[in-house]
Design a protein around this motif. Structure first.
Motif, PDB file in Angstrom:
ATOM      1  N   THR A   1      16.032   4.054  -0.142  1.00 41.75           N
ATOM      2  CA  THR A   1      16.333   3.348  -1.378  1.00 41.75           C
ATOM      3  C   THR A   1      16.277   1.859  -1.085  1.00 41.75           C
ATOM      4  N   LEU A   2      15.493   1.146  -1.875  1.00 39.82           N
ATOM      5  CA  LEU A   2      15.291  -0.277  -1.647  1.00 39.82           C
ATOM      6  C   LEU A   2      15.892  -1.104  -2.769  1.00 39.82           C
ATOM      7  N   ASP A   3      16.219  -2.348  -2.453  1.00 37.72           N
ATOM      8  CA  ASP A   3      16.676  -3.319  -3.443  1.00 37.72           C
ATOM      9  C   ASP A   3      15.788  -4.542  -3.340  1.00 37.72           C
ATOM     10  N   PRO A   4      14.915  -4.756  -4.312  1.00 42.60           N
ATOM     11  CA  PRO A   4      14.776  -3.986  -5.542  1.00 42.60           C
ATOM     12  C   PRO A   4      13.971  -2.704  -5.299  1.00 42.60           C
TER      13      PRO A   4
ATOM     14  N   ARG B   1      11.663 -16.557 -10.045  1.00 46.07           N
ATOM     15  CA  ARG B   1      12.291 -16.201 -11.322  1.00 46.07           C
ATOM     16  C   ARG B   1      12.624 -14.717 -11.332  1.00 46.07           C
ATOM     17  N   SER B   2      11.672 -13.920 -10.840  1.00 40.25           N
ATOM     18  CA  SER B   2      11.888 -12.479 -10.683  1.00 40.25           C
ATOM     19  C   SER B   2      11.071 -12.023  -9.481  1.00 40.25           C
ATOM     20  N   LEU B   3      11.482 -10.890  -8.919  1.00 40.22           N
ATOM     21  CA  LEU B   3      10.801 -10.329  -7.757  1.00 40.22           C
ATOM     22  C   LEU B   3      10.722  -8.822  -7.936  1.00 40.22           C
TER      23      LEU B   3
ATOM     24  N   ASP C   1       0.822  -1.204   0.000  1.00 41.24           N
ATOM     25  CA  ASP C   1       0.000   0.000   0.000  1.00 41.24           C
ATOM     26  C   ASP C   1       0.859   1.259   0.000  1.00 41.24           C
ATOM     27  N   ILE C   2       1.885   1.276   0.870  1.00 37.05           N
ATOM     28  CA  ILE C   2       2.722   2.466   0.991  1.00 37.05           C
ATOM     29  C   ILE C   2       4.132   2.064   1.420  1.00 37.05           C
ATOM     30  N   ILE C   3       5.112   2.703   0.827  1.00 33.21           N
ATOM     31  CA  ILE C   3       6.499   2.549   1.268  1.00 33.21           C
ATOM     32  C   ILE C   3       6.885   3.851   1.933  1.00 33.21           C
ATOM     33  N   ASP C   4       7.160   3.769   3.237  1.00 33.06           N
ATOM     34  CA  ASP C   4       7.646   4.963   3.919  1.00 33.06           C
ATOM     35  C   ASP C   4       9.016   4.677   4.525  1.00 33.06           C
ATOM     36  N   SER C   5       9.100   4.029   5.662  1.00 36.82           N
ATOM     37  CA  SER C   5      10.414   3.731   6.257  1.00 36.82           C
ATOM     38  C   SER C   5      11.155   2.659   5.478  1.00 36.82           C
ATOM     39  N   GLY C   6      10.424   1.798   4.763  1.00 36.11           N
ATOM     40  CA  GLY C   6      11.034   0.713   4.012  1.00 36.11           C
ATOM     41  C   GLY C   6      11.364  -0.516   4.847  1.00 36.11           C
ATOM     42  N   HIS C   7      11.117  -0.465   6.155  1.00 38.55           N
ATOM     43  CA  HIS C   7      11.476  -1.583   7.042  1.00 38.55           C
ATOM     44  C   HIS C   7      10.824  -2.895   6.623  1.00 38.55           C
ATOM     45  N   THR C   8       9.561  -2.850   6.272  1.00 40.51           N
ATOM     46  CA  THR C   8       8.855  -4.079   5.921  1.00 40.51           C
ATOM     47  C   THR C   8       9.517  -4.744   4.721  1.00 40.51           C
ATOM     48  N   LEU C   9       9.702  -4.005   3.648  1.00 40.67           N
ATOM     49  CA  LEU C   9      10.291  -4.601   2.446  1.00 40.67           C
ATOM     50  C   LEU C   9      11.760  -4.963   2.642  1.00 40.67           C
ATOM     51  N   GLN C  10      12.513  -4.172   3.404  1.00 36.20           N
ATOM     52  CA  GLN C  10      13.922  -4.505   3.652  1.00 36.20           C
ATOM     53  C   GLN C  10      14.065  -5.845   4.357  1.00 36.20           C
ATOM     54  N   ARG C  11      13.133  -6.178   5.209  1.00 32.75           N
ATOM     55  CA  ARG C  11      13.173  -7.452   5.918  1.00 32.75           C
ATOM     56  C   ARG C  11      12.520  -8.568   5.112  1.00 32.75           C
ATOM     57  N   LEU C  12      11.515  -8.234   4.325  1.00 29.49           N
ATOM     58  CA  LEU C  12      10.738  -9.224   3.606  1.00 29.49           C
ATOM     59  C   LEU C  12      11.401  -9.726   2.330  1.00 29.49           C
ATOM     60  N   VAL C  13      11.977  -8.843   1.537  1.00 30.86           N
ATOM     61  CA  VAL C  13      12.539  -9.217   0.244  1.00 30.86           C
ATOM     62  C   VAL C  13      13.598 -10.313   0.366  1.00 30.86           C
TER      63      VAL C  13
END
Length: 184
Positions: free
Chosen positions: A147-150, A133-135, A112-124
């Protein structure tokens, strides 16, 4: 065009909504555009799995997948990092893991929203271990604080640095039902 909810937005749940940031119409237009982009990004050999991060993404995810013009599967993750506050705690709790296999699939994480990025930084990294195959990441709102990867491949709107609610986003479980995004 103003809806009754927009007209009464200032008094919802006894809390003040300062302003409507993205109208229902503007969101619908952008979701259609993002669905078209996703449709054209993947080829016929891609086994597409769209994974929604609950609870916040459920409204966006539903609208998005109904407009993607290609076969896909849907699954969900439940991750919590806010509790009842308006600032992420940084602690990620995975409460529900996808049942679908990610191995050799083209996976799109819908947020829904990327703010601090903590969720995706831990989840990816956890999801990459499952050998997709791709993410890729698709988000309705991005505050551009990290800045996140990806990096998010599909972004609906660059969001202001305000606490936003509506269209699935909440404050202590309130406001998810609003058909627009507003600032508290």
């Amino acid at each position: 065009m103003s809806t009754n909810l927009e007209a009464s937005a200032g008094q919802l749940g006894g809390r003040d909504i300062r302003r409507v940031v993205y109208s229902e119409e503007r969101i619908a237009t952008r979701v259609r555009e993002m669905a078209d982009e996703i449709t054209h990004h993947f080829g016929p050999d891609d086994d597409l799995l769209v994974v929604g991060l609950l609870k916040g993404s459920f409204v966006f995810l539903a609208d998005l997948v109904r407009r993607i013009q290609r076969p896909l599967h849907v699954d969900f993750l439940v991750a919590a990092s806010y509790g009842t506050g308006t600032v992420s705690t940084g602690d990620l709790k995975l409460l529900y893991d996808p049942e679908a296999s990610l191995r050799d699939r083209s996976v799109v994480i819908v947020e829904d929203i990327i703010d601090s990025g903590h969720t995706l930084q831990r989840l990816v990294p956890l999801l990459r271990e499952r050998e997709p195959r791709s993410l890729d990441v698709c988000t309705l709102l991005h505050k551009r604080l990290v800045t996140l990867d990806p990096a998010a491949r599909w972004v609906g709107f660059d969001a202001p640095s305000e606490f936003l609610v509506g269209y699935g986003l909440d404050h202590a479980e309130d406001f998810r039902h609003l058909p627009y995004v507003a600032s508290l």
